[in-house]
Write a protein that holds these residues in place. Structure first.
Motif, PDB file in Angstrom:
ATOM      1  N   LYS A  64       0.829  -1.202   0.000  1.00  0.00           N
ATOM      2  CA  LYS A  64       0.000   0.000   0.000  1.00  0.00           C
ATOM      3  C   LYS A  64       0.862   1.249   0.000  1.00  0.00           C
ATOM      4  O   LYS A  64       0.544   2.238  -0.689  1.00  0.00           O
ATOM      5  CB  LYS A  64      -0.920  -0.001   1.227  1.00  0.00           C
ATOM      6  N   HIS A  65       1.928   1.239   0.763  1.00  0.00           N
ATOM      7  CA  HIS A  65       2.814   2.406   0.815  1.00  0.00           C
ATOM      8  C   HIS A  65       3.437   2.662  -0.553  1.00  0.00           C
ATOM      9  O   HIS A  65       3.545   3.829  -0.987  1.00  0.00           O
ATOM     10  CB  HIS A  65       3.907   2.174   1.870  1.00  0.00           C
ATOM     11  N   ILE A  66       3.854   1.613  -1.253  1.00  0.00           N
ATOM     12  CA  ILE A  66       4.480   1.787  -2.563  1.00  0.00           C
ATOM     13  C   ILE A  66       3.467   2.337  -3.569  1.00  0.00           C
ATOM     14  O   ILE A  66       3.773   3.255  -4.330  1.00  0.00           O
ATOM     15  CB  ILE A  66       5.091   0.451  -3.037  1.00  0.00           C
ATOM     16  N   ARG A  67       2.248   1.769  -3.588  1.00  0.00           N
ATOM     17  CA  ARG A  67       1.236   2.256  -4.530  1.00  0.00           C
ATOM     18  C   ARG A  67       0.843   3.704  -4.244  1.00  0.00           C
ATOM     19  O   ARG A  67       0.594   4.481  -5.160  1.00  0.00           O
ATOM     20  CB  ARG A  67       0.002   1.355  -4.465  1.00  0.00           C
ATOM     21  N   LYS A  68       0.832   4.071  -2.975  1.00  0.00           N
ATOM     22  CA  LYS A  68       0.428   5.422  -2.603  1.00  0.00           C
ATOM     23  C   LYS A  68       1.480   6.453  -3.005  1.00  0.00           C
ATOM     24  O   LYS A  68       1.140   7.571  -3.450  1.00  0.00           O
ATOM     25  CB  LYS A  68       0.179   5.477  -1.098  1.00  0.00           C
ATOM     26  N   ASN A  69       2.737   6.141  -2.864  1.00  0.00           N
ATOM     27  CA  ASN A  69       3.813   7.097  -3.130  1.00  0.00           C
ATOM     28  C   ASN A  69       4.494   6.884  -4.484  1.00  0.00           C
ATOM     29  O   ASN A  69       5.481   7.558  -4.780  1.00  0.00           O
ATOM     30  CB  ASN A  69       4.878   6.995  -2.027  1.00  0.00           C
ATOM     31  N   PHE A  70       3.967   5.974  -5.303  1.00  0.00           N
ATOM     32  CA  PHE A  70       4.602   5.670  -6.584  1.00  0.00           C
ATOM     33  C   PHE A  70       4.434   6.829  -7.561  1.00  0.00           C
ATOM     34  O   PHE A  70       3.350   7.405  -7.680  1.00  0.00           O
ATOM     35  CB  PHE A  70       3.999   4.393  -7.173  1.00  0.00           C
ATOM     36  N   ARG A  71       5.515   7.158  -8.266  1.00  0.00           N
ATOM     37  CA  ARG A  71       5.482   8.218  -9.275  1.00  0.00           C
ATOM     38  C   ARG A  71       6.510   7.865 -10.357  1.00  0.00           C
ATOM     39  O   ARG A  71       7.707   7.754 -10.064  1.00  0.00           O
ATOM     40  CB  ARG A  71       5.811   9.577  -8.646  1.00  0.00           C
ATOM     41  N   TYR A  72       6.023   7.694 -11.577  1.00  0.00           N
ATOM     42  CA  TYR A  72       6.922   7.290 -12.663  1.00  0.00           C
ATOM     43  C   TYR A  72       7.775   8.493 -13.085  1.00  0.00           C
ATOM     44  O   TYR A  72       7.237   9.553 -13.402  1.00  0.00           O
ATOM     45  CB  TYR A  72       6.113   6.782 -13.862  1.00  0.00           C
ATOM     46  N   PRO A  73       9.088   8.383 -13.129  1.00  0.00           N
ATOM     47  CA  PRO A  73       9.926   9.522 -13.537  1.00  0.00           C
ATOM     48  C   PRO A  73       9.628   9.939 -14.975  1.00  0.00           C
ATOM     49  O   PRO A  73       9.489   9.099 -15.871  1.00  0.00           O
ATOM     50  CB  PRO A  73      11.354   8.970 -13.404  1.00  0.00           C
ATOM     51  N   GLU A  74       9.511  11.249 -15.206  1.00  0.00           N
ATOM     52  CA  GLU A  74       9.190  11.750 -16.545  1.00  0.00           C
ATOM     53  C   GLU A  74      10.304  11.457 -17.538  1.00  0.00           C
ATOM     54  O   GLU A  74      10.038  11.149 -18.706  1.00  0.00           O
ATOM     55  CB  GLU A  74       8.929  13.255 -16.473  1.00  0.00           C
ATOM     56  N   ILE A  75      11.551  11.554 -17.079  1.00  0.00           N
ATOM     57  CA  ILE A  75      12.672  11.299 -18.001  1.00  0.00           C
ATOM     58  C   ILE A  75      12.643   9.846 -18.474  1.00  0.00           C
ATOM     59  O   ILE A  75      12.861   9.558 -19.654  1.00  0.00           O
ATOM     60  CB  ILE A  75      14.011  11.612 -17.303  1.00  0.00           C
ATOM     61  N   ALA A  76      12.350   8.909 -17.544  1.00  0.00           N
ATOM     62  CA  ALA A  76      12.267   7.504 -17.928  1.00  0.00           C
ATOM     63  C   ALA A  76      11.108   7.261 -18.888  1.00  0.00           C
ATOM     64  O   ALA A  76      11.199   6.430 -19.804  1.00  0.00           O
ATOM     65  CB  ALA A  76      12.119   6.641 -16.677  1.00  0.00           C
ATOM     66  N   GLN A  77       9.986   7.991 -18.713  1.00  0.00           N
ATOM     67  CA  GLN A  77       8.861   7.837 -19.627  1.00  0.00           C
ATOM     68  C   GLN A  77       9.223   8.309 -21.027  1.00  0.00           C
ATOM     69  O   GLN A  77       8.884   7.668 -22.028  1.00  0.00           O
ATOM     70  CB  GLN A  77       7.652   8.621 -19.112  1.00  0.00           C
ATOM     71  N   GLU A  78       9.911   9.463 -21.121  1.00  0.00           N
ATOM     72  CA  GLU A  78      10.288   9.988 -22.434  1.00  0.00           C
ATOM     73  C   GLU A  78      11.271   9.061 -23.143  1.00  0.00           C
ATOM     74  O   GLU A  78      11.238   8.916 -24.366  1.00  0.00           O
ATOM     75  CB  GLU A  78      10.898  11.377 -22.269  1.00  0.00           C
ATOM     76  N   MET A  79      12.156   8.436 -22.363  1.00  0.00           N
ATOM     77  CA  MET A  79      13.153   7.538 -22.949  1.00  0.00           C
ATOM     78  C   MET A  79      12.606   6.127 -23.139  1.00  0.00           C
ATOM     79  O   MET A  79      13.276   5.279 -23.748  1.00  0.00           O
ATOM     80  CB  MET A  79      14.399   7.487 -22.060  1.00  0.00           C
ATOM     81  N   GLY A  80      11.418   5.862 -22.622  1.00  0.00           N
ATOM     82  CA  GLY A  80      10.828   4.537 -22.766  1.00  0.00           C
ATOM     83  C   GLY A  80      11.503   3.485 -21.915  1.00  0.00           C
ATOM     84  O   GLY A  80      11.534   2.307 -22.286  1.00  0.00           O
ATOM     85  N   VAL A  81      12.038   3.896 -20.752  1.00  0.00           N
ATOM     86  CA  VAL A  81      12.739   2.966 -19.870  1.00  0.00           C
ATOM     87  C   VAL A  81      11.746   2.359 -18.897  1.00  0.00           C
ATOM     88  O   VAL A  81      10.939   3.064 -18.282  1.00  0.00           O
ATOM     89  CB  VAL A  81      13.863   3.687 -19.098  1.00  0.00           C
ATOM     90  N   GLN A  82      11.804   1.048 -18.765  1.00  0.00           N
ATOM     91  CA  GLN A  82      10.963   0.358 -17.803  1.00  0.00           C
ATOM     92  C   GLN A  82      11.721  -0.871 -17.285  1.00  0.00           C
ATOM     93  O   GLN A  82      12.741  -1.264 -17.848  1.00  0.00           O
ATOM     94  CB  GLN A  82       9.632  -0.056 -18.420  1.00  0.00           C
ATOM     95  N   GLY A  83      11.207  -1.454 -16.216  1.00  0.00           N
ATOM     96  CA  GLY A  83      11.868  -2.619 -15.636  1.00  0.00           C
ATOM     97  C   GLY A  83      11.588  -2.720 -14.153  1.00  0.00           C
ATOM     98  O   GLY A  83      10.773  -1.974 -13.594  1.00  0.00           O
ATOM     99  N   ARG A  84      12.275  -3.657 -13.494  1.00  0.00           N
ATOM    100  CA  ARG A  84      12.065  -3.900 -12.072  1.00  0.00           C
ATOM    101  C   ARG A  84      13.312  -3.503 -11.292  1.00  0.00           C
ATOM    102  O   ARG A  84      14.424  -3.861 -11.675  1.00  0.00           O
ATOM    103  CB  ARG A  84      11.736  -5.365 -11.814  1.00  0.00           C
ATOM    104  N   VAL A  85      13.092  -2.782 -10.205  1.00  0.00           N
ATOM    105  CA  VAL A  85      14.181  -2.339  -9.335  1.00  0.00           C
ATOM    106  C   VAL A  85      14.099  -3.128  -8.031  1.00  0.00           C
ATOM    107  O   VAL A  85      13.068  -3.112  -7.357  1.00  0.00           O
ATOM    108  CB  VAL A  85      14.096  -0.814  -9.054  1.00  0.00           C
ATOM    109  N   SER A  86      15.177  -3.825  -7.694  1.00  0.00           N
ATOM    110  CA  SER A  86      15.249  -4.557  -6.429  1.00  0.00           C
ATOM    111  C   SER A  86      15.779  -3.614  -5.358  1.00  0.00           C
ATOM    112  O   SER A  86      16.880  -3.057  -5.501  1.00  0.00           O
ATOM    113  CB  SER A  86      16.162  -5.773  -6.568  1.00  0.00           C
ATOM    114  N   VAL A  87      15.001  -3.443  -4.303  1.00  0.00           N
ATOM    115  CA  VAL A  87      15.361  -2.521  -3.224  1.00  0.00           C
ATOM    116  C   VAL A  87      15.646  -3.332  -1.957  1.00  0.00           C
ATOM    117  O   VAL A  87      14.861  -4.209  -1.589  1.00  0.00           O
ATOM    118  CB  VAL A  87      14.241  -1.497  -2.949  1.00  0.00           C
TER     119      VAL A  87
END
Length: 234
Positions: free
Chosen positions: A152-175
């Motif tokens: 719930k915390h991740i979904r609430k604070n999630f925000r896709y970076p604009e630079i990554a959207q323009e460059m078409g970058v996607q994937g999974r980040v292990s934290v």
């Protein structure tokens, strides 16, 4: 009328051979003439070096320096005086380390050894008392509640970076992060396909609230935790 010249007397028959022989003789004489050398028969030359003797000064003879004999050794004294040592030397007394029967000896059971707490990391999957996420204090399964509140915390604070959207970058980040002994979040580490995605995942984890620390055998310990955050373009 018969010719007077004998037909067998042909002077030009061997002219080529005679020409070659004559040419060879001329070349031989010319070579010898060029190689001819003449030497003087007289032996009237001086083989000595023509060096003038400029040492007109007389060199004095070195005189032999006589070294004086060594001095005779000092004479031994006729009477040897014995001086008595009047200084007193203090003796060092070494005390015995053995205990007497009058002293009381403490028993082993009376001695208490204090155990120093060790800073250890206990993984979230095996810890006895999991860290309590705010809002999970009265939950029966605190481990499942913790995972649900994290999502719930991740979904609430999630925000896709604009630079990554323009460059078409996607994937999974292990934290990976650690819940400290005071309940705070520290030692955050990320691994993903793009730095912008990693920075966004770190920002989300840094916004986590302070929790009740996890406990192992009734003592607060550090709890490492890892979770993936997926960034996918629609």
């Amino acid at each position: 009328m018969e010719p007077k010249k004998n037909p067998k007397a042909d002077l030009t028959r061997n002219s080529g051979l005679y020409f070659v022989i004559g040419l060879a003789l001329v070349m031989l004489l010319t070579w010898r003439a060029l190689e001819w050398k003449k030497y003087d028969k007289g032996d009237n030359y001086d083989i000595s070096l023509n060096v003038e003797d400029q040492l007109d000064e007389e060199v004095p003879m070195t005189e032999q320096i006589k070294t004086p004999p060594p001095p005779p050794p000092p004479a031994a004294p006729e009477v040897i005086e014995v001086v008595e040592d009047e200084e007193e030397v203090e003796e060092t007394v070494i005390e015995s380390t053995e205990t007497s029967q009058e002293e009381e000896v403490a028993e082993v059971e009376d001695i208490q050894v204090e155990e120093e707490p060790e800073d250890i990391d206990v993984p979230f999957a095996v810890i006895e008392d999991v860290p309590i996420f705010p809002g999970c204090e009265n939950a029966k399964d605190k481990r499942a509640c913790f995972n649900e509140m994290m999502q719930k915390h991740i979904r609430k604070n999630f925000r896709y970076p604009e630079i990554a959207q323009e460059m078409g970058v996607q994937g999974r980040v292990s934290v990976m992060f650690t819940i400290q002994k005071d309940g705070s979040i520290g030692n955050i580490r990320m691994r993903g396909p793009d730095k912008n995605l990693e920075a966004e995942a770190k920002r989300i984890i840094e916004k986590l609230p302070k929790m009740t620390p996890g406990k192992q055998r009734g003592r607060a310990v550090r709890v490492p935790f890892s979770i993936p955050i997926t960034f996918k373009l629609q």
